[in-house]
Design a protein around this motif. Structure first.
Motif, PDB file in Angstrom:
ATOM      1  N   THR A 316       0.795  -1.251   0.008  1.00  0.00           N
ATOM      2  CA  THR A 316      -0.079   0.069  -0.194  1.00  0.00           C
ATOM      3  C   THR A 316       0.833   1.225  -0.177  1.00  0.00           C
ATOM      4  O   THR A 316       0.618   2.214  -0.655  1.00  0.00           O
ATOM      5  N   LEU A 317       2.113   1.076   0.746  1.00  0.00           N
ATOM      6  CA  LEU A 317       2.898   2.416   0.766  1.00  0.00           C
ATOM      7  C   LEU A 317       3.500   2.646  -0.480  1.00  0.00           C
ATOM      8  O   LEU A 317       3.710   3.700  -1.010  1.00  0.00           O
ATOM      9  N   LYS A 318       3.858   1.212  -1.343  1.00  0.00           N
ATOM     10  CA  LYS A 318       4.511   1.578  -2.576  1.00  0.00           C
ATOM     11  C   LYS A 318       3.322   2.220  -3.582  1.00  0.00           C
ATOM     12  O   LYS A 318       3.504   3.025  -4.329  1.00  0.00           O
ATOM     13  N   MET A 323       1.724   6.920  -6.729  1.00  0.00           N
ATOM     14  CA  MET A 323       0.682   8.120  -7.161  1.00  0.00           C
ATOM     15  C   MET A 323       1.194   9.276  -6.817  1.00  0.00           C
ATOM     16  O   MET A 323       0.809  10.293  -7.545  1.00  0.00           O
ATOM     17  N   ASP A 324       1.823   9.640  -5.715  1.00  0.00           N
ATOM     18  CA  ASP A 324       2.385  10.723  -5.609  1.00  0.00           C
ATOM     19  C   ASP A 324       3.584  11.336  -6.631  1.00  0.00           C
ATOM     20  O   ASP A 324       3.795  12.165  -7.111  1.00  0.00           O
ATOM     21  N   ARG A 325       4.408  10.178  -6.980  1.00  0.00           N
ATOM     22  CA  ARG A 325       5.660  10.427  -8.023  1.00  0.00           C
ATOM     23  C   ARG A 325       5.211  10.417  -9.573  1.00  0.00           C
ATOM     24  O   ARG A 325       5.529  11.194 -10.105  1.00  0.00           O
ATOM     25  N   VAL A 326       4.157   9.596  -9.903  1.00  0.00           N
ATOM     26  CA  VAL A 326       3.862   9.276 -11.171  1.00  0.00           C
ATOM     27  C   VAL A 326       2.593   9.455 -11.620  1.00  0.00           C
ATOM     28  O   VAL A 326       2.122   9.549 -12.747  1.00  0.00           O
ATOM     29  N   GLY A 327       1.667   9.492 -10.753  1.00  0.00           N
ATOM     30  CA  GLY A 327       0.445   9.920 -10.829  1.00  0.00           C
ATOM     31  C   GLY A 327      -0.547   8.545 -10.671  1.00  0.00           C
ATOM     32  O   GLY A 327      -0.036   7.484 -10.983  1.00  0.00           O
ATOM     33  N   LYS A 329      -2.932   7.202 -12.815  1.00  0.00           N
ATOM     34  CA  LYS A 329      -3.001   6.377 -14.031  1.00  0.00           C
ATOM     35  C   LYS A 329      -1.693   5.478 -14.086  1.00  0.00           C
ATOM     36  O   LYS A 329      -1.756   4.446 -14.347  1.00  0.00           O
ATOM     37  N   GLU A 330      -0.470   6.018 -13.981  1.00  0.00           N
ATOM     38  CA  GLU A 330       0.678   5.168 -13.823  1.00  0.00           C
ATOM     39  C   GLU A 330       0.645   4.205 -12.733  1.00  0.00           C
ATOM     40  O   GLU A 330       1.626   3.045 -12.853  1.00  0.00           O
ATOM     41  N   ALA A 331       0.023   4.401 -11.628  1.00  0.00           N
ATOM     42  CA  ALA A 331      -0.016   3.570 -10.386  1.00  0.00           C
ATOM     43  C   ALA A 331      -1.284   2.759 -10.562  1.00  0.00           C
ATOM     44  O   ALA A 331      -1.518   2.144  -9.249  1.00  0.00           O
ATOM     45  N   ARG A 332      -1.882   2.584 -11.455  1.00  0.00           N
ATOM     46  CA  ARG A 332      -3.135   1.650 -11.525  1.00  0.00           C
ATOM     47  C   ARG A 332      -2.981   0.243 -11.240  1.00  0.00           C
ATOM     48  O   ARG A 332      -3.886  -0.264 -10.613  1.00  0.00           O
ATOM     49  N   SER A 333      -2.063  -0.320 -11.635  1.00  0.00           N
ATOM     50  CA  SER A 333      -1.821  -1.788 -11.594  1.00  0.00           C
ATOM     51  C   SER A 333      -1.645  -1.802  -9.861  1.00  0.00           C
ATOM     52  O   SER A 333      -2.249  -2.855  -9.194  1.00  0.00           O
ATOM     53  N   GLU A 334      -0.640  -0.945  -9.318  1.00  0.00           N
ATOM     54  CA  GLU A 334      -0.418  -1.061  -7.823  1.00  0.00           C
ATOM     55  C   GLU A 334      -1.695  -0.639  -7.047  1.00  0.00           C
ATOM     56  O   GLU A 334      -1.962  -1.307  -6.215  1.00  0.00           O
ATOM     57  N   ILE A 335      -2.583   0.418  -7.517  1.00  0.00           N
ATOM     58  CA  ILE A 335      -3.547   0.301  -6.973  1.00  0.00           C
ATOM     59  C   ILE A 335      -4.647  -0.793  -6.614  1.00  0.00           C
ATOM     60  O   ILE A 335      -5.332  -1.033  -5.910  1.00  0.00           O
ATOM     61  N   ALA A 336      -4.865  -1.328  -8.003  1.00  0.00           N
ATOM     62  CA  ALA A 336      -5.617  -2.374  -8.182  1.00  0.00           C
ATOM     63  C   ALA A 336      -5.150  -3.407  -7.227  1.00  0.00           C
ATOM     64  O   ALA A 336      -5.886  -4.304  -6.607  1.00  0.00           O
ATOM     65  N   GLN A 337      -3.605  -3.799  -7.017  1.00  0.00           N
ATOM     66  CA  GLN A 337      -3.350  -4.759  -6.349  1.00  0.00           C
ATOM     67  C   GLN A 337      -3.451  -4.581  -4.693  1.00  0.00           C
ATOM     68  O   GLN A 337      -3.963  -5.831  -4.149  1.00  0.00           O
ATOM     69  N   ILE A 338      -3.431  -3.472  -4.353  1.00  0.00           N
ATOM     70  CA  ILE A 338      -3.730  -3.205  -2.832  1.00  0.00           C
ATOM     71  C   ILE A 338      -5.126  -3.519  -2.523  1.00  0.00           C
ATOM     72  O   ILE A 338      -5.592  -3.689  -1.654  1.00  0.00           O
ATOM     73  N   LYS A 339      -6.172  -3.069  -3.619  1.00  0.00           N
ATOM     74  CA  LYS A 339      -7.578  -3.215  -3.292  1.00  0.00           C
ATOM     75  C   LYS A 339      -7.907  -4.478  -3.253  1.00  0.00           C
ATOM     76  O   LYS A 339      -9.018  -4.843  -2.571  1.00  0.00           O
ATOM     77  N   VAL A 340      -7.071  -5.553  -3.811  1.00  0.00           N
ATOM     78  CA  VAL A 340      -7.505  -7.135  -3.799  1.00  0.00           C
ATOM     79  C   VAL A 340      -6.726  -7.583  -2.451  1.00  0.00           C
ATOM     80  O   VAL A 340      -7.447  -8.229  -1.411  1.00  0.00           O
ATOM     81  N   VAL A 341      -5.490  -7.016  -2.155  1.00  0.00           N
ATOM     82  CA  VAL A 341      -4.924  -7.496  -0.904  1.00  0.00           C
ATOM     83  C   VAL A 341      -5.191  -6.993   0.377  1.00  0.00           C
ATOM     84  O   VAL A 341      -5.567  -7.808   1.264  1.00  0.00           O
TER      85      VAL A 341
END
Length: 409
Positions: A316-318, A323-327, A329-341
């Motif tokens: 989640t911290l990643k 999100m802070d560094r690249v926005g 859209k670019e973090a959408r995979s990581e956002i989706a991952q934490i939403k599952v995990v």
């Protein structure tokens, strides 16, 4: 990636933890007792307004707004550990004016609202004077695909006319709820992701009717609730349109990124509290001649819970960092991952804690049963697991893979 918290964040953590210990945890039972004693469950326990007043006086207010003149100016990464602390109690987020769905709605107004919309609705929301709800999900369509929404938003001169039925509009049962952000179709002939719009609808507008509030695993979530709402020939000024026609899907994507971070960090707070309750319980209960804490299976539960919480927090911290560094859209995979995990980790830890408590675990003597019910809903809120997994897979399959010569792919 550097996840070390700044001195500013560490100071806020200490202040939040002290406030939770002194005010929030002791108020949980008071909140329930006041709500149960009220003439209606849809009334606000006085202790909540007392908590809000204290939190605001201590400057622990609107911490969720990143880099905003209206909030604490924290990045997603800075806010994440604070959100985790608030997630430990079901009444804490509102005490700090950091509660869903108001946080998401306020972010929408900050990012996309007109000056008139900010003056009328954002300012009282920031002050904690009113509440709001978000109306997207519909009972007659698979709302995990937001392009399915059928509610109509039709221009008629200087007004828009809204018709449709929504449900799971969290917070709409709250007597302080004054405004809804409604998503509907404004142009069925436009490209698929430009058919939808979002518009502000005051709940006292003629034609708006709260049909019922919906229980979640038997919990009514009073005094906020989750409502089914009908909109029948509802007319609002054209100036209530947010950003512009056809921008609904884009707004939804902008809204959901930070919202998912908030949900996930709160869930980690839930899991931490569940683990604490489990450890306390097993050290004080004896079965088959020795404390439960000395039973091998219990030790495995504790160890697995700690491992899973740490993994979920780091992921989640990643996501927050990206999100802070690249926005978003670019973090959408990581956002989706934490939403599952995050919800699945919280549910596993909660299930072990409930099992360790025995019959007490499913009672209301401990917060575990309610926490489990609330956490289970978050495998659906902001999109079900299956949708997020599909997005993760699509993004992974699009990556170009470098392979050595002759290697089979």
């Amino acid at each position: 990636m550097d996840f070390e918290y700044s001195q500013k964040v560490r100071d806020l953590q200490k202040r939040l933890e002290a406030f939770m210990d002194e005010h929030v945890y002791p108020s949980e039972r008071v909140f329930r007792e006041q709500l149960d004693a009220a003439e209606s469950r849809w009334s606000i326990p006085p202790v909540m307004e007392e908590l809000k007043e204290k939190a605001r006086a201590e400057g622990l207010w609107n911490l969720f707004l990143p880099d905003s003149e209206y909030g604490a100016g924290l990045t997603n990464l800075e806010y994440a550990p604070l959100c985790e602390i608030m997630g430990r109690s079901p009444i804490a987020p509102e005490a700090f004016n950091c509660n869903a769905p108001d946080t998401g709605n306020m972010e929408v107004l900050v990012r996309y609202g007109s000056e008139e919309q900010k003056k009328r609705w954002l300012e009282p929301l920031l002050a904690g004077e009113i509440r709001s709800c978000f109306c997207m999900t519909e009972p007659d369509v698979a709302s995990s695909d937001a392009t399915n929404v059928r509610a109509s938003i039709v221009r008629d001169g200087d007004e828009y006319v809204i018709n449709g039925r929504k449900w799971w509009s969290s917070g709409a049962g709250d007597p302080r709820c004054r405004i809804a952000i409604v998503m509907g179709k404004s142009d069925p002939e436009a490209p698929r992701h430009e058919q939808q719009s979002m518009i502000l609808v005051p709940l006292d507008t003629p034609g708006v009717k709260i049909e019922r509030t919906l229980p979640v695993f038997g919990y009514d979530d009073a005094p906020h609730g989750h409502a089914e709402i009908t909109f029948e020939d509802v007319r609002v000024p054209a100036s209530n349109m947010i950003w512009g026609e056809g921008k609904g899907f884009a707004i939804a994507q902008g809204r959901l990124g930070p919202g998912r971070i908030h949900h996930c960090m709160r869930l980690i707070g839930v899991a931490e509290r569940a683990l604490e309750l489990m450890c306390e319980r097993v050290k004080n209960r004896v079965a088959f001649g020795k404390p439960l804490s000395e039973q091998g299976v219990i030790q495995q539960w504790v160890a697995d819970s700690r491992i899973e919480i740490e993994q979920a927090r780091l992921l989640t911290l990643k996501a927050a960092y990206m999100m802070d560094r690249v926005g978003n859209k670019e973090a959408r995979s990581e956002i989706a991952q934490i939403k599952v995990v995050a919800p699945n980790v919280a549910l596993r830890v909660l299930d072990r804690a409930i099992q360790a408590h025995g019959g007490a675990g499913v009672s209301d003597d401990f917060p575990l049963a309610y926490m489990w019910a609330s956490s289970r809903t978050l495998r659906l809120a902001d999109g079900p697991d299956e949708v997020h997994r599909a997005q993760i897979a699509r993004l992974e399959l699009r990556k170009e893979r470098k392979t050595s010569a002759g290697e089979r792919v």
